[in-house]
Design a protein around this motif. Sequence first.
Motif, short mmCIF file in Angstrom:
data_model
loop_
_atom_site.label_atom_id
_atom_site.label_comp_id
_atom_site.label_asym_id
_atom_site.label_seq_id
_atom_site.Cartn_x
_atom_site.Cartn_y
_atom_site.Cartn_z
N PRO A 61 0.69 -1.50 0.06
CA PRO A 61 -0.27 0.24 0.10
C PRO A 61 1.05 1.11 0.27
O PRO A 61 0.66 2.25 -0.27
CB PRO A 61 -0.67 0.12 1.04
N ASP A 62 1.91 0.99 0.44
CA ASP A 62 2.61 2.03 0.67
C ASP A 62 3.75 2.32 -0.30
O ASP A 62 5.14 3.06 -0.66
CB ASP A 62 3.93 2.30 1.84
N GLY A 63 3.67 1.90 -1.72
CA GLY A 63 4.34 1.92 -2.86
C GLY A 63 5.83 0.84 -3.16
O GLY A 63 6.64 0.86 -3.88
N TRP A 64 6.21 -0.11 -2.59
CA TRP A 64 7.64 -1.07 -1.85
C TRP A 64 7.04 -2.35 -2.86
O TRP A 64 5.37 -3.12 -2.70
CB TRP A 64 8.06 -1.51 -0.61
N THR A 65 7.75 -3.06 -3.66
CA THR A 65 7.73 -4.33 -4.18
C THR A 65 8.68 -5.24 -2.84
O THR A 65 9.32 -4.38 -2.05
CB THR A 65 8.31 -4.48 -5.00
N ALA A 66 8.23 -6.39 -3.22
CA ALA A 66 9.17 -7.58 -2.44
C ALA A 66 10.92 -7.25 -2.28
O ALA A 66 11.12 -7.43 -1.34
CB ALA A 66 8.74 -9.24 -2.76
N LEU A 67 11.40 -7.03 -3.81
CA LEU A 67 12.61 -6.44 -3.79
C LEU A 67 12.84 -5.30 -2.99
O LEU A 67 14.02 -5.48 -2.01
CB LEU A 67 13.09 -6.39 -4.98
N GLY A 93 18.26 -5.21 4.52
CA GLY A 93 18.73 -6.10 4.89
C GLY A 93 18.33 -7.61 4.89
O GLY A 93 19.34 -7.81 5.27
N GLN A 94 17.02 -8.30 4.49
CA GLN A 94 16.98 -9.57 4.05
C GLN A 94 17.53 -10.27 3.05
O GLN A 94 16.84 -10.59 1.65
CB GLN A 94 15.69 -9.45 4.02
N ALA A 95 18.92 -10.35 3.00
CA ALA A 95 19.77 -11.35 1.47
C ALA A 95 19.25 -12.28 1.19
O ALA A 95 19.44 -12.12 0.25
CB ALA A 95 20.95 -11.15 2.70
N ALA A 96 19.01 -12.96 2.40
CA ALA A 96 18.70 -14.35 2.15
C ALA A 96 17.32 -14.49 0.95
O ALA A 96 17.12 -15.22 0.18
CB ALA A 96 18.09 -15.51 2.70
N THR A 97 16.32 -13.86 1.48
CA THR A 97 14.86 -13.45 0.13
C THR A 97 15.05 -12.85 -0.39
O THR A 97 14.49 -12.87 -1.68
CB THR A 97 13.60 -13.22 1.98
N LEU A 98 16.17 -11.75 -0.53
CA LEU A 98 16.38 -11.07 -1.39
C LEU A 98 16.96 -11.72 -2.90
O LEU A 98 16.45 -12.09 -3.87
CB LEU A 98 17.33 -9.75 -1.33
N GLN A 99 17.79 -13.11 -2.68
CA GLN A 99 18.88 -13.76 -3.13
C GLN A 99 17.93 -14.66 -3.75
O GLN A 99 17.37 -14.98 -4.98
CB GLN A 99 19.30 -14.63 -2.37
N LEU A 100 16.63 -14.96 -3.42
CA LEU A 100 15.36 -16.12 -3.65
C LEU A 100 15.23 -15.39 -4.42
O LEU A 100 14.44 -15.77 -5.34
CB LEU A 100 14.72 -16.38 -2.17
N LEU A 101 14.55 -14.15 -4.20
CA LEU A 101 13.50 -12.86 -4.66
C LEU A 101 14.18 -13.10 -6.36
O LEU A 101 13.78 -13.17 -7.64
CB LEU A 101 13.10 -11.50 -4.47
N LEU A 102 15.35 -12.85 -6.57
CA LEU A 102 16.51 -12.61 -7.96
C LEU A 102 16.50 -13.68 -8.29
O LEU A 102 17.01 -13.50 -9.60
CB LEU A 102 18.06 -12.19 -6.98
#
Length: 221
Positions: A91-97, A104-113
């Motif tokens: 609702p405030d305009g951000w994607t999961a990425l 700073g959630q590197a593990a979920t960022l890696q999974l998304l990428l």
Amino acid sequence: MNSSLLLEAAKSGDLTQLQHLLGQDPALARTCNEQGVSAVFLALYRGHSAAAGLLLQHGAEHSLLTAAALGDCEQLRQQLSAGTSLNQFSPDGWTALHLAAFLGQAATLQLLLEHRPETNTLSQNALCCTALGAAAARNQLQCVELLLQSGADPDLPQAGGFSPLHLAAHHGFERLALLLLTSGADADRKNDSQQTPLDLALQRGHAGIVEMLWPSETPVN
């Protein structure tokens, strides 16, 4: 009234108050503010992951966005397996990425990428920034590195024309500045006020970054 109290408790990370309010009415776990931002995210944005977890335990919505923001790889895999879109916005305009990078959630960022999202998507809010810009604003070095390795543009600016290197220079994030420079960031790029990263580093007195950006000369005080 209890909704307002819960939102304030989420923002302050007051676990005792949250327990009390949720004990009276577990449905409060799904409370959102007037902009539609959930109590979970109001807690997360302020670093209160325990408060966010408590809200989720009491029935707040589990989603791709909350999984990315919390670093919950198991929940994120479930959402991705169910075909949840990576292109949705909070609702405030951000994607999961954006959320994984900013928090700073590197593990979920890696999974998304690994699912090849568009790395240069701009947030749908006043900041109008990329996930890389969100990570740079919080000096999330591991996330910045992951995004750069996945093809994120190091020079895309946010509102005001501030590139990630401008942010590093403004805040004095020396390791971030070095990482961006070695990844090809444009040191001569100007923001909307016609300031380069060097101008900002000089203005803020960040000598280490001045040295990186102006290594062959000594600036005049």
